[in-house]
Design an enzyme around this catalytic site. Structure first.
Site, mmCIF file in Angstrom:
data_model
loop_
_atom_site.group_PDB
_atom_site.id
_atom_site.type_symbol
_atom_site.label_atom_id
_atom_site.label_comp_id
_atom_site.label_asym_id
_atom_site.label_seq_id
_atom_site.Cartn_x
_atom_site.Cartn_y
_atom_site.Cartn_z
ATOM 1 N N PRO A 6 0.870 -25.325 -28.742
ATOM 2 C CA PRO A 6 -0.352 -25.459 -27.942
ATOM 3 C C PRO A 6 -0.723 -26.875 -27.553
ATOM 4 C CG PRO A 6 -0.903 -25.098 -30.232
ATOM 5 C CD PRO A 6 0.579 -24.932 -30.132
ATOM 6 N N ASP B 80 7.776 -29.591 -19.267
ATOM 7 C CA ASP B 80 6.554 -29.217 -18.566
ATOM 8 C C ASP B 80 5.439 -30.215 -18.837
ATOM 9 O OD1 ASP B 80 7.348 -26.995 -17.231
ATOM 10 O OD2 ASP B 80 6.490 -25.541 -18.617
ATOM 11 N N LYS C 101 4.097 -28.861 -13.843
ATOM 12 C CA LYS C 101 3.471 -27.923 -12.908
ATOM 13 C C LYS C 101 1.972 -28.140 -13.017
ATOM 14 C CE LYS C 101 7.007 -24.433 -12.721
ATOM 15 N NZ LYS C 101 7.213 -23.033 -12.350
ATOM 16 N N GLY D 89 5.213 -25.802 -22.820
ATOM 17 C CA GLY D 89 4.031 -25.657 -23.646
ATOM 18 C C GLY D 89 3.917 -24.235 -24.153
ATOM 19 N N GLY D 90 3.313 -24.059 -25.310
ATOM 20 C CA GLY D 90 3.101 -22.721 -25.853
ATOM 21 C C GLY D 90 4.387 -22.012 -26.173
ATOM 22 N N ASP D 91 4.520 -20.787 -25.704
ATOM 23 C CA ASP D 91 5.717 -19.974 -25.904
ATOM 24 C C ASP D 91 6.390 -19.738 -24.549
ATOM 25 O OD1 ASP D 91 7.050 -17.778 -27.909
ATOM 26 O OD2 ASP D 91 6.951 -17.017 -25.855
ATOM 27 N N MET E 149 -5.543 -19.914 -17.870
ATOM 28 C CA MET E 149 -5.548 -20.402 -16.484
ATOM 29 C C MET E 149 -6.715 -19.819 -15.703
ATOM 30 S SD MET E 149 -1.425 -20.060 -15.821
ATOM 31 C CE MET E 149 -1.358 -18.406 -16.514
ATOM 32 N N GLY F 75 -7.113 -27.558 -26.467
ATOM 33 C CA GLY F 75 -7.126 -27.092 -27.845
ATOM 34 C C GLY F 75 -6.021 -27.680 -28.692
#
Length: 432
Positions: free
Chosen positions: A191, A214, A236, A267-269, A351, A380
């Protein structure tokens, strides 16, 4: 009888004054698969050791008057057997290895005595130097078993073990000198906090020849790369400059085809609104081997960082994660907003900040109460994290007034009103 105290001799702990010059302990790996191991004592000291014994395939037998709930659970699941009584001479019959870990020194001494007579190596947890074997500080990593002895200084051996494990996990120390096979790894970076990338993700990143990153990938991770690693910015930026997905796919495929190990750092998964599967399809179509490394996904972890559980017993039985990259009335929208409005659980919007008014309106129009808690978390898990608490009827105005901007997660539902700051002390909550 079960030893539930914190053992000072749980690691090899020999007084230097009683040692010969050097360390007389011979570090060796025992094949215990299918072989009888007797553990005398069922307290927390035994509990700490049982996991590795079970993982090694040992036929584990625990003898103790009492056992912890965790040990009982291991027995119930068939991982070991338990005999609820005091130790008796002869209990080591047929054993290959024994551990004496009760809180009764006389019992531990008797176990060691029997083991010595039977020529069975035995660990004595309370006073290690009185046993015939000692337990090193151990760790397992990707098929390796690490063991460290430090001449009786158990804190030192544990510290070295931990440092070596962390070095292997981070890629500072490599366990494989062979070149990485050209290919692509899609790595979820988590995250935002660089410490929240997975161990495997960090290890593969450390071996990359080319990284396609990213905007939401933790930038601190890129600073750890060697000077010879090429980095392509595939940022992006929402509602701004963007690198076409086709161009990203081409960079991955051409990088691997040129003999490089490519890491696509996201980012993230990779598979949670990250277009990861599109990139997998492109690699497979080009005959490029691809590995997917899951990441800690933001719709769960970011609320958690703000003190919000997406589920809570007796409050919500479901949570739904929805992309807000298109408006509710957009022809490309695949979301049934009227159905979401009728749910009683937690709704997590990603988003969604730019269209928060539209999402709040459609949910309220669909029947969701305007008083439903709604919390927005910007950036976060980072030190710049901001948390805005409102309700569904006011959240849009509050977002505009307070200048909340992407990246942000919107949480709607009963648990969105939770926070660790609001938890009352136990004595207060129980009236005690």
């Amino acid at each position: 009888m079960p030893n539930t105290s914190t053992p000072t001799d749980d690691q090899p702990e020999l007084d230097s004054a009683t040692r010969h010059e050097g360390d007389p302990n011979y570090l060796v790996g025992l094949d215990l698969d299918g072989r009888r191991v007797v553990v005398v004592g069922g307290g927390t000291v035994a509990q700490r050791r049982l996991g590795l014994l079970i993982a090694s395939g040992a036929d584990v037998h625990v003898i103790s008057r009492e056992i912890t709930p965790a040990v009982e659970g291991m027995a119930t699941s068939g991982q070991l057997t338990v005999t609820l009584r005091a130790y008796a001479d002869g209990d080591l019959d047929g054993a290959w290895y024994a551990i004496a870990c009760t809180d009764e020194p006389a019992t531990n001494a008797a176990v060691v005595d029997e083991a010595t007579r039977r020529r069975i190596f035995c660990v004595r947890a309370d006073v290690a130097r009185l046993g015939t074997a000692v337990t090193p500080a151990t760790a397992r990593y990707d098929g390796l078993t690490l063991g460290v002895l430090a001449g009786g200084q158990h804190r030192r051996s544990a510290a070295v073990r931990t440092a070596l494990l962390e070095a292997l996990q981070s890629g500072v120390v490599t366990d494989d000198s062979t070149p990485v096979t050209p290919g692509v790894a899609l790595v979820g970076g988590g995250p935002g906090d660089p410490d929240l990338i997975t161990v495997r993700g960090r290890r593969l990143l450390a071996r990359a020849d080319l990284v396609v990153a990213d905007r939401l990938a933790p930038p601190e991770l890129l600073a750890e790369l060697g000077p010879d690693v090429e980095v392509i910015d595939a940022a992006k930026i929402p509602y701004g400059r963007a690198m076409a997905q086709e161009a990203i796919n081409t960079a991955l495929v051409e990088g691997a085809q040129s003999g490089k190990f490519v890491v696509r750092l996201k980012g993230g998964d990779p598979y949670v609104f990250g277009r990861g599967y599109e990139e997998v399809e492109a690699c497979v179509a080009a005959g490029i081997p691809v590995t997917v490394v899951p990441g800690i996904t933001s719709p769960i972890s970011v609320p958690a960082a703000a003190g919000i559980p997406v589920t809570h017993r007796g409050v919500t039985h479901e949570f739904v994660v929805v992309s807000g990259h298109v408006a509710p009335d957009h022809p490309d929208s695949l979301v049934d907003w009227s159905a979401l409005a009728k749910l009683r659980g937690t709704l997590v919007l990603m988003m969604a900040v730019e269209r928060i008014e539209q999402f709040a309106t459609v949910l309220i129009d669909g029947g969701r109460s305007a008083a439903t808690p709604a919390t927005v978390i910007q950036e976060g898990t980072l030190r710049t994290q901001r948390v805005l608490r409102a309700d569904l009827g006011t959240v849009a105005a509050r977002v505009r007034d307070e200048g909340i901007r992407p990246p942000a997660i919107v949480v709607i539902g009963p648990t969105a009103g939770f926070s660790t700051d609001s938890v009352r002390p136990l004595a207060e909550s129980t009236g005690g």
